[in-house]
Motif scaffolding. Structure first.
Motif, short mmCIF file in Angstrom:
data_model
loop_
_atom_site.label_atom_id
_atom_site.label_comp_id
_atom_site.label_asym_id
_atom_site.label_seq_id
_atom_site.Cartn_x
_atom_site.Cartn_y
_atom_site.Cartn_z
N SER A 20 5.67 56.34 -2.66
CA SER A 20 6.67 55.27 -2.58
C SER A 20 7.37 55.07 -3.92
O SER A 20 8.57 54.83 -3.98
N LEU A 21 6.61 55.19 -5.01
CA LEU A 21 7.21 55.10 -6.35
C LEU A 21 8.19 56.24 -6.58
O LEU A 21 9.31 56.03 -7.07
N LEU A 22 7.79 57.45 -6.21
CA LEU A 22 8.67 58.60 -6.39
C LEU A 22 9.93 58.48 -5.55
O LEU A 22 11.01 58.93 -5.96
N ASP A 23 9.81 57.85 -4.38
CA ASP A 23 10.96 57.68 -3.50
C ASP A 23 11.97 56.69 -4.06
O ASP A 23 13.18 56.83 -3.83
N ILE A 24 11.51 55.69 -4.81
CA ILE A 24 12.41 54.63 -5.28
C ILE A 24 12.93 54.91 -6.69
O ILE A 24 13.90 54.29 -7.14
N LEU A 25 12.28 55.85 -7.40
CA LEU A 25 12.72 56.20 -8.76
C LEU A 25 13.65 57.41 -8.71
O LEU A 25 13.34 58.40 -8.06
N ALA A 26 14.77 57.32 -9.41
CA ALA A 26 15.67 58.47 -9.51
C ALA A 26 14.97 59.59 -10.28
O ALA A 26 14.12 59.32 -11.14
N PRO A 27 15.29 60.85 -9.97
CA PRO A 27 14.63 61.96 -10.67
C PRO A 27 14.74 61.87 -12.18
O PRO A 27 13.82 62.28 -12.90
N ASP A 28 15.87 61.33 -12.68
CA ASP A 28 16.07 61.26 -14.13
C ASP A 28 15.87 59.84 -14.68
O ASP A 28 16.43 59.49 -15.71
N VAL A 29 15.07 59.04 -13.99
CA VAL A 29 14.82 57.66 -14.42
C VAL A 29 14.33 57.62 -15.87
O VAL A 29 13.61 58.51 -16.32
N VAL A 30 14.75 56.59 -16.59
CA VAL A 30 14.30 56.37 -17.96
C VAL A 30 13.60 55.01 -18.02
O VAL A 30 14.15 54.00 -17.57
N VAL A 31 12.39 54.99 -18.55
CA VAL A 31 11.61 53.75 -18.69
C VAL A 31 11.51 53.40 -20.17
O VAL A 31 11.07 54.22 -20.98
N LEU A 32 11.92 52.18 -20.51
CA LEU A 32 11.81 51.67 -21.88
C LEU A 32 10.94 50.43 -21.87
O LEU A 32 11.06 49.58 -20.97
#
Length: 298
Positions: A194-206
Motif C-alpha cells: 500500500s505504501l509503494l502504491d501511494i508513493l511516486a517512484p521518485d518520491v523524496v522524503v525530507l
C-alpha cells in the motif's frame, strides 16, 4: 494615539496591513519566527515616519518589510550552513480561505518554499513581490534597491528558475486529502504494498529535526527506500502515534502526536495521484505556530 486614547491613523494602517506584511516576510524567509521579528522592525521604522507625508502606505510598508527581510535572509543563509540535517520551512496551520486562494496556497506550500530556497535573496524577493503580490517593477525596484530594468531581468530569470522546479500539476485540496488519507492508512497498517502504491517512484522524503529530534539527515529518494523507512518507523512507535488531518501551509497535512504530545508536522507534495514529496518537521523550535491558525493574505 488619538486624543481620545485610541490608536492613531498610522497604527490603524499598520494593523490593517499586518497579515499582508507577515505573508511577504514569511514567503521570503520560510520562518514564522523570523517573519515576526521583521514585522517588529518594520513597525519601529513605521512609527518614526511622518505619516501624513506617505502617499501609499501599503507600498511603503511592503518596502520596509522587504528590506528588513532581505537583511534577515542573508543572516539565515549563514545559519543554515551549520544546520544539522535537512532544513525545512517552519510549518503553519492555515485558515480555510488560504486553500481557496489557489495562487496563495501554492506560494506558501512546503514544496514551493523549498523551490524558493534555491533562489538568491534578491531573486527571491523579486519573485515573491512580482508573482505572488503582483507589485509593479517600479515598486519592487525601490524595495530591493535596483533599477526597474534590472528588476525585470531578475524577475525573468527567477520565473524561469522556479518554473523548471515547481510542481507541474494543479491538484485540488480534495485530491490531496484523499492521497494523504491513503498514505496515513498505509503507514498505520505497515502494509508495504500500500505504501509503494501511494508513493511516486521518485518520491523524496525530507526530515527536519534540527539536531534536537531524531531525523533522517539526508534526503531519502525512491519509493522502495521511503516505504522501508516509513514501515520501520511505524513499527518502532506503533499505537503510540495518532494523526490529525489539518491544513498545513494552505494544503492538506497531518499532525502526528506521540503519547498525546505534538511530535511531527507532515506536509506532502501530491502529483498524479501519488506522493512525490514528504516533509517531516520534528524540530520543536519550528512547531510553535501549529498550536493555532495563522492568517495569511495578499
Amino acid at each position: 494615539m488619538n486624543e481620545d486614547g485610541g490608536p492613531g491613523p498610522a497604527t490603524e494602517v499598520f494593523v490593517a496591513h499586518r497579515n499582508l506584511l507577515f505573508t511577504v516576510a514569511y514567503e521570503m524567509l520560510g520562518s514564522a519566527a523570523d517573519a515576526e521579528d521583521v514585522l517588529q522592525e518594520t513597525w519601529l521604522r513605521w512609527a518614526g515616519v511622518e505619516f501624513e507625508q506617505v502617499r501609499d502606505p501599503r507600498a511603503y510598508l511592503v518596502r520596509i518589510t522587504t528590506r528588513q527581510a532581505l537583511s534577515r535572509l542573508r543572516v539565515l543563509g549563514r545559519r543554515k550552513e551549520s544546520y544539522v540535517g535537512s532544513w525545512l520551512p517552519e510549518p503553519l496551520l492555515t485558515t480555510p480561505d488560504v486553500a481557496e486562494d489557489v495562487e496563495l496556497a501554492d506560494s506558501v506550500s512546503m514544496a514551493m518554499l523549498l523551490v524558493l530556497e534555491t533562489l538568491g535573496p534578491t531573486e527571491r524577493a523579486v519573485f515573491v513581490l512580482r508573482e505572488v503580490f503582483d507589485l509593479g517593477y517600479d515598486e519592487i525596484a525601490e524595495a530591493v534597491g535596483k533599477s526597474p530594468a534590472t528588476v525585470r531581468q531578475i524577475a525573468h530569470r527567477a520565473r524561469a528558475h522556479v518554473a523548471a522546479r515547481r510542481p507541474r500539476d494543479v491538484v485540488s485540496p480534495a485530491e490531496s486529502r484523499a492521497v494523504l488519507e491513503a498514505f496515513q492508512r498505509a503507514v498505520q497498517t505497515g502494509d508495504m504494498q500500500s505504501l509503494l502504491d501511494i508513493l511516486a517512484p521518485d518520491v523524496v522524503v525530507l526530515s527536519d529535526g534540527g539536531g534536537l529530534k531524531q531525523a533522517v539527515l539526508r534526503p531519502v529518494v525512491g519509493a522502495d527506500k521511503a516505504a522501508r523507512l516509513l514501515a520501520a518507523g511505524w513499527k518502532k512507535v506503533g499505537a503510540q502515534i495518532s494523526f490529525e488531518p489539518v491544513q498545513v501551509n494552505g494544503c492538506p497535512g497531518l499532525l502526528m502526536r506521540l503519547d498525546g504530545e505534538l511530535d511531527t508536522v507532515v506536509a506532502a507534495r501530491v502529483e498524479g495521484g501519488a506522493v512525490r514529496g514528504l516533509y517531516f518537521v520534528r524540530n520543536p523550535e519550528k512547531l510553535t505556530r501549529v498550536q493555532r491558525e495563522t492568517i495569511l493574505s495578499r
